[in-house]
Design a protein around this motif. Structure first.
Motif, PDB file in Angstrom:
ATOM      1  N   GLY A  12       3.658  12.773   7.230  1.00 48.34           N
ATOM      2  CA  GLY A  12       3.721  12.744   5.763  1.00 48.34           C
ATOM      3  C   GLY A  12       2.517  12.061   5.147  1.00 48.34           C
ATOM      4  O   GLY A  12       1.956  12.542   4.162  1.00 48.34           O
ATOM      5  N   TRP A  13       2.080  10.943   5.746  1.00 46.48           N
ATOM      6  CA  TRP A  13       0.917  10.231   5.214  1.00 46.48           C
ATOM      7  C   TRP A  13      -0.361  11.042   5.391  1.00 46.48           C
ATOM      8  O   TRP A  13      -1.222  11.044   4.502  1.00 46.48           O
ATOM      9  CB  TRP A  13       0.793   8.850   5.859  1.00 46.48           C
ATOM     10  CG  TRP A  13       1.800   7.896   5.297  1.00 46.48           C
ATOM     11  CD1 TRP A  13       2.969   7.507   5.877  1.00 46.48           C
ATOM     12  CD2 TRP A  13       1.760   7.266   4.018  1.00 46.48           C
ATOM     13  NE1 TRP A  13       3.648   6.656   5.028  1.00 46.48           N
ATOM     14  CE2 TRP A  13       2.929   6.486   3.894  1.00 46.48           C
ATOM     15  CE3 TRP A  13       0.845   7.273   2.971  1.00 46.48           C
ATOM     16  CZ2 TRP A  13       3.205   5.719   2.757  1.00 46.48           C
ATOM     17  CZ3 TRP A  13       1.119   6.508   1.845  1.00 46.48           C
ATOM     18  CH2 TRP A  13       2.282   5.750   1.741  1.00 46.48           C
ATOM     19  N   ILE A  29       6.595  18.459   1.205  1.00 41.64           N
ATOM     20  CA  ILE A  29       6.842  17.915   2.545  1.00 41.64           C
ATOM     21  C   ILE A  29       6.855  16.388   2.527  1.00 41.64           C
ATOM     22  O   ILE A  29       7.809  15.764   2.992  1.00 41.64           O
ATOM     23  CB  ILE A  29       5.804  18.464   3.541  1.00 41.64           C
ATOM     24  CG1 ILE A  29       5.953  19.984   3.671  1.00 41.64           C
ATOM     25  CG2 ILE A  29       5.961  17.793   4.902  1.00 41.64           C
ATOM     26  CD1 ILE A  29       4.820  20.667   4.424  1.00 41.64           C
ATOM     27  N   SER A  30       5.785  15.785   1.987  1.00 42.32           N
ATOM     28  CA  SER A  30       5.676  14.319   2.005  1.00 42.32           C
ATOM     29  C   SER A  30       6.525  13.654   0.933  1.00 42.32           C
ATOM     30  O   SER A  30       6.954  12.513   1.100  1.00 42.32           O
ATOM     31  CB  SER A  30       4.225  13.896   1.810  1.00 42.32           C
ATOM     32  OG  SER A  30       3.432  14.348   2.859  1.00 42.32           O
ATOM     33  N   PRO A  35      10.940  12.332   3.488  1.00 47.63           N
ATOM     34  CA  PRO A  35      11.825  11.221   3.090  1.00 47.63           C
ATOM     35  C   PRO A  35      13.313  11.577   3.211  1.00 47.63           C
ATOM     36  O   PRO A  35      14.126  10.721   3.580  1.00 47.63           O
ATOM     37  CB  PRO A  35      11.429  10.935   1.643  1.00 47.63           C
ATOM     38  CG  PRO A  35       9.995  11.340   1.577  1.00 47.63           C
ATOM     39  CD  PRO A  35       9.920  12.571   2.453  1.00 47.63           C
ATOM     40  N   ALA A  36      13.666  12.832   2.934  1.00 47.77           N
ATOM     41  CA  ALA A  36      15.073  13.239   3.069  1.00 47.77           C
ATOM     42  C   ALA A  36      15.512  13.212   4.533  1.00 47.77           C
ATOM     43  O   ALA A  36      16.623  12.753   4.845  1.00 47.77           O
ATOM     44  CB  ALA A  36      15.280  14.625   2.473  1.00 47.77           C
ATOM     45  N   LEU A  37      14.659  13.691   5.434  1.00 43.40           N
ATOM     46  CA  LEU A  37      14.991  13.634   6.867  1.00 43.40           C
ATOM     47  C   LEU A  37      15.119  12.189   7.339  1.00 43.40           C
ATOM     48  O   LEU A  37      16.023  11.861   8.126  1.00 43.40           O
ATOM     49  CB  LEU A  37      13.931  14.364   7.692  1.00 43.40           C
ATOM     50  CG  LEU A  37      13.938  15.879   7.592  1.00 43.40           C
ATOM     51  CD1 LEU A  37      12.701  16.464   8.287  1.00 43.40           C
ATOM     52  CD2 LEU A  37      15.203  16.456   8.202  1.00 43.40           C
ATOM     53  N   LEU A  38      14.231  11.344   6.874  1.00 38.90           N
ATOM     54  CA  LEU A  38      14.329   9.928   7.218  1.00 38.90           C
ATOM     55  C   LEU A  38      15.615   9.318   6.656  1.00 38.90           C
ATOM     56  O   LEU A  38      16.270   8.509   7.316  1.00 38.90           O
ATOM     57  CB  LEU A  38      13.097   9.173   6.720  1.00 38.90           C
ATOM     58  CG  LEU A  38      11.785   9.518   7.428  1.00 38.90           C
ATOM     59  CD1 LEU A  38      10.600   8.897   6.693  1.00 38.90           C
ATOM     60  CD2 LEU A  38      11.806   9.093   8.883  1.00 38.90           C
ATOM     61  N   LEU A  84       6.734   6.154   1.960  1.00 42.11           N
ATOM     62  CA  LEU A  84       6.198   7.517   1.876  1.00 42.11           C
ATOM     63  C   LEU A  84       6.565   8.156   0.541  1.00 42.11           C
ATOM     64  O   LEU A  84       5.729   8.809  -0.098  1.00 42.11           O
ATOM     65  CB  LEU A  84       6.709   8.370   3.039  1.00 42.11           C
ATOM     66  CG  LEU A  84       6.216   9.810   3.072  1.00 42.11           C
ATOM     67  CD1 LEU A  84       4.690   9.896   3.152  1.00 42.11           C
ATOM     68  CD2 LEU A  84       6.857  10.553   4.252  1.00 42.11           C
ATOM     69  N   PHE A  85       7.783   7.970   0.109  1.00 39.19           N
ATOM     70  CA  PHE A  85       8.207   8.517  -1.181  1.00 39.19           C
ATOM     71  C   PHE A  85       7.348   7.955  -2.314  1.00 39.19           C
ATOM     72  O   PHE A  85       6.908   8.696  -3.200  1.00 39.19           O
ATOM     73  CB  PHE A  85       9.692   8.207  -1.422  1.00 39.19           C
ATOM     74  CG  PHE A  85      10.242   8.846  -2.653  1.00 39.19           C
ATOM     75  CD1 PHE A  85      10.629  10.176  -2.649  1.00 39.19           C
ATOM     76  CD2 PHE A  85      10.367   8.118  -3.823  1.00 39.19           C
ATOM     77  CE1 PHE A  85      11.137  10.773  -3.792  1.00 39.19           C
ATOM     78  CE2 PHE A  85      10.867   8.707  -4.978  1.00 39.19           C
ATOM     79  CZ  PHE A  85      11.257  10.034  -4.954  1.00 39.19           C
ATOM     80  N   VAL A  86       7.071   6.669  -2.267  1.00 37.45           N
ATOM     81  CA  VAL A  86       6.234   6.038  -3.293  1.00 37.45           C
ATOM     82  C   VAL A  86       4.806   6.563  -3.205  1.00 37.45           C
ATOM     83  O   VAL A  86       4.175   6.848  -4.234  1.00 37.45           O
ATOM     84  CB  VAL A  86       6.277   4.494  -3.179  1.00 37.45           C
ATOM     85  CG1 VAL A  86       5.219   3.840  -4.054  1.00 37.45           C
ATOM     86  CG2 VAL A  86       7.659   3.983  -3.557  1.00 37.45           C
ATOM     87  N   GLY A  87       4.272   6.717  -1.993  1.00 33.36           N
ATOM     88  CA  GLY A  87       2.929   7.276  -1.833  1.00 33.36           C
ATOM     89  C   GLY A  87       2.830   8.679  -2.415  1.00 33.36           C
ATOM     90  O   GLY A  87       1.859   9.014  -3.108  1.00 33.36           O
ATOM     91  N   ALA A  88       3.833   9.498  -2.164  1.00 26.81           N
ATOM     92  CA  ALA A  88       3.842  10.856  -2.721  1.00 26.81           C
ATOM     93  C   ALA A  88       3.964  10.823  -4.241  1.00 26.81           C
ATOM     94  O   ALA A  88       3.314  11.599  -4.944  1.00 26.81           O
ATOM     95  CB  ALA A  88       4.991  11.660  -2.111  1.00 26.81           C
TER      96      ALA A  88
END
Length: 143
Positions: A12-13, A29-30, A35-38, A84-88
Protein backbone atom coordinates in the motif's frame (compact mmCIF):
# COMPACT_ATOMS: atom_id res chain seq x y z
CA UNK A 1 0.67 -13.38 10.16
CA UNK A 2 3.07 -10.58 11.10
CA UNK A 3 4.97 -10.90 7.80
CA UNK A 4 1.77 -11.12 5.77
CA UNK A 5 0.09 -8.01 7.15
CA UNK A 6 3.37 -6.07 7.12
CA UNK A 7 3.97 -6.96 3.45
CA UNK A 8 0.42 -6.04 2.55
CA UNK A 9 0.79 -2.65 4.21
CA UNK A 10 4.16 -2.11 2.49
CA UNK A 11 2.48 -2.73 -0.88
CA UNK A 12 0.00 0.00 0.00
CA UNK A 13 2.79 2.44 0.84
CA UNK A 14 4.62 1.68 -2.41
CA UNK A 15 1.40 2.40 -4.31
CA UNK A 16 1.10 5.72 -2.48
CA UNK A 17 4.64 6.62 -3.52
CA UNK A 18 3.67 6.13 -7.17
CA UNK A 19 0.16 7.53 -6.73
CA UNK A 20 0.69 10.46 -9.14
CA UNK A 21 1.02 7.85 -11.90
CA UNK A 22 -2.03 5.79 -10.89
CA UNK A 23 -4.17 7.98 -8.62
CA UNK A 24 -7.44 6.06 -8.92
CA UNK A 25 -5.85 2.65 -8.39
CA UNK A 26 -3.67 3.90 -5.58
CA UNK A 27 -6.71 5.42 -3.93
CA UNK A 28 -8.78 2.25 -4.25
CA UNK A 29 -6.06 -0.15 -3.17
CA UNK A 30 -4.08 1.85 -0.59
CA UNK A 31 -6.95 3.99 0.63
CA UNK A 32 -9.66 1.38 0.96
CA UNK A 33 -8.91 -2.23 -0.03
CA UNK A 34 -5.73 -2.81 1.98
CA UNK A 35 -6.93 -0.97 5.11
CA UNK A 36 -10.17 -2.99 4.89
CA UNK A 37 -8.24 -6.28 4.65
CA UNK A 38 -6.12 -5.23 7.60
CA UNK A 39 -9.29 -4.32 9.51
CA UNK A 40 -10.70 -7.80 8.84
CA UNK A 41 -7.47 -9.29 10.22
CA UNK A 42 -7.73 -7.04 13.27
CA UNK A 43 -11.34 -8.02 13.93
CA UNK A 44 -10.48 -11.71 13.51
CA UNK A 45 -7.69 -11.50 16.08
CA UNK A 46 -9.72 -9.50 18.57
CA UNK A 47 -12.78 -11.70 18.05
CA UNK A 48 -11.13 -15.11 18.11
CA UNK A 49 -8.31 -14.46 20.57
CA UNK A 50 -9.75 -12.25 23.29
CA UNK A 51 -7.36 -10.86 25.86
CA UNK A 52 -8.49 -11.38 29.44
CA UNK A 53 -5.92 -9.27 31.26
CA UNK A 54 -5.51 -5.53 30.99
CA UNK A 55 -7.83 -2.86 29.69
CA UNK A 56 -8.09 0.78 28.66
CA UNK A 57 -8.83 2.47 31.98
CA UNK A 58 -5.27 3.32 32.92
CA UNK A 59 -1.74 3.29 31.56
CA UNK A 60 -0.87 0.21 33.61
CA UNK A 61 -3.94 -1.61 32.27
CA UNK A 62 -2.94 -0.80 28.68
CA UNK A 63 0.62 -1.92 29.41
CA UNK A 64 -0.82 -5.20 30.72
CA UNK A 65 -2.65 -5.70 27.42
CA UNK A 66 0.62 -5.57 25.52
CA UNK A 67 2.04 -8.48 27.48
CA UNK A 68 -0.25 -10.71 25.41
CA UNK A 69 1.11 -11.58 21.92
CA UNK A 70 -2.38 -11.50 20.39
CA UNK A 71 -2.92 -7.97 21.68
CA UNK A 72 0.47 -6.92 20.30
CA UNK A 73 -0.48 -8.35 16.89
CA UNK A 74 -3.84 -6.58 17.00
CA UNK A 75 -2.08 -3.34 17.95
CA UNK A 76 0.41 -3.75 15.10
CA UNK A 77 -2.37 -4.31 12.57
CA UNK A 78 -4.21 -1.31 14.01
CA UNK A 79 -1.17 0.89 13.35
CA UNK A 80 -0.66 -0.52 9.86
CA UNK A 81 -4.29 0.01 8.85
CA UNK A 82 -4.73 3.50 10.24
CA UNK A 83 -1.37 4.90 9.18
CA UNK A 84 -1.91 3.65 5.62
CA UNK A 85 -5.44 5.04 5.59
CA UNK A 86 -4.11 8.42 6.74
CA UNK A 87 -1.33 8.33 4.13
CA UNK A 88 -3.87 7.66 1.39
CA UNK A 89 -6.10 10.44 2.72
CA UNK A 90 -3.15 12.83 2.57
CA UNK A 91 -2.56 11.93 -1.09
CA UNK A 92 -6.27 12.37 -1.93
CA UNK A 93 -6.50 15.61 -0.01
CA UNK A 94 -3.41 17.02 -1.68
CA UNK A 95 -4.75 16.15 -5.15
CA UNK A 96 -8.08 17.79 -4.33
CA UNK A 97 -6.24 20.98 -3.26
CA UNK A 98 -3.85 20.91 -6.23
CA UNK A 99 -0.99 20.52 -3.78
CA UNK A 100 2.25 19.31 -5.33
CA UNK A 101 3.06 15.68 -4.64
CA UNK A 102 6.60 16.84 -3.84
CA UNK A 103 5.18 18.47 -0.69
CA UNK A 104 3.32 15.29 0.26
CA UNK A 105 6.22 12.94 -0.47
CA UNK A 106 8.29 13.66 2.68
CA UNK A 107 5.15 13.32 4.80
CA UNK A 108 4.55 9.73 3.69
CA UNK A 109 7.59 8.03 5.26
CA UNK A 110 7.13 10.11 8.41
CA UNK A 111 3.51 8.93 8.58
CA UNK A 112 4.61 5.34 7.93
CA UNK A 113 7.17 5.44 10.75
CA UNK A 114 5.64 7.94 13.20
CA UNK A 115 1.92 8.17 12.25
CA UNK A 116 0.72 11.32 14.03
CA UNK A 117 3.97 13.20 13.33
CA UNK A 118 3.51 12.66 9.58
CA UNK A 119 -0.10 13.78 9.79
CA UNK A 120 1.00 16.89 11.69
CA UNK A 121 3.69 17.57 9.09
CA UNK A 122 1.12 17.33 6.29
CA UNK A 123 -1.34 19.61 8.09
CA UNK A 124 1.42 22.14 8.81
CA UNK A 125 2.57 22.14 5.17
CA UNK A 126 -1.00 22.53 3.94
CA UNK A 127 -1.65 25.37 6.38
CA UNK A 128 1.58 27.12 5.41
CA UNK A 129 0.79 26.64 1.72
CA UNK A 130 -2.70 28.09 2.21
CA UNK A 131 -1.38 31.04 4.20
CA UNK A 132 1.24 31.82 1.57
CA UNK A 133 -1.34 31.42 -1.19
CA UNK A 134 -3.78 33.69 0.64
CA UNK A 135 -1.04 36.30 1.06
CA UNK A 136 -0.20 36.12 -2.64
CA UNK A 137 -3.88 36.52 -3.57
CA UNK A 138 -4.22 39.48 -1.20
CA UNK A 139 -1.14 41.14 -2.75
CA UNK A 140 -2.51 40.49 -6.26
CA UNK A 141 -5.83 42.06 -5.30
CA UNK A 142 -4.08 45.10 -3.79
CA UNK A 143 -2.15 45.77 -7.02
Amino acid sequence: MFSGVSSLAMLGWVLLLISPLIPKWSDRISGYAIPALLAVSYVAIVGFFPVSEGGYGSFSAVAQLFLNPNAVMAGWIHYLAFDLFVGAWMCRSARAKNMSFWLVLPCLPVTFMFGPAGFLMFVALGTLRSALGADARANDAAV
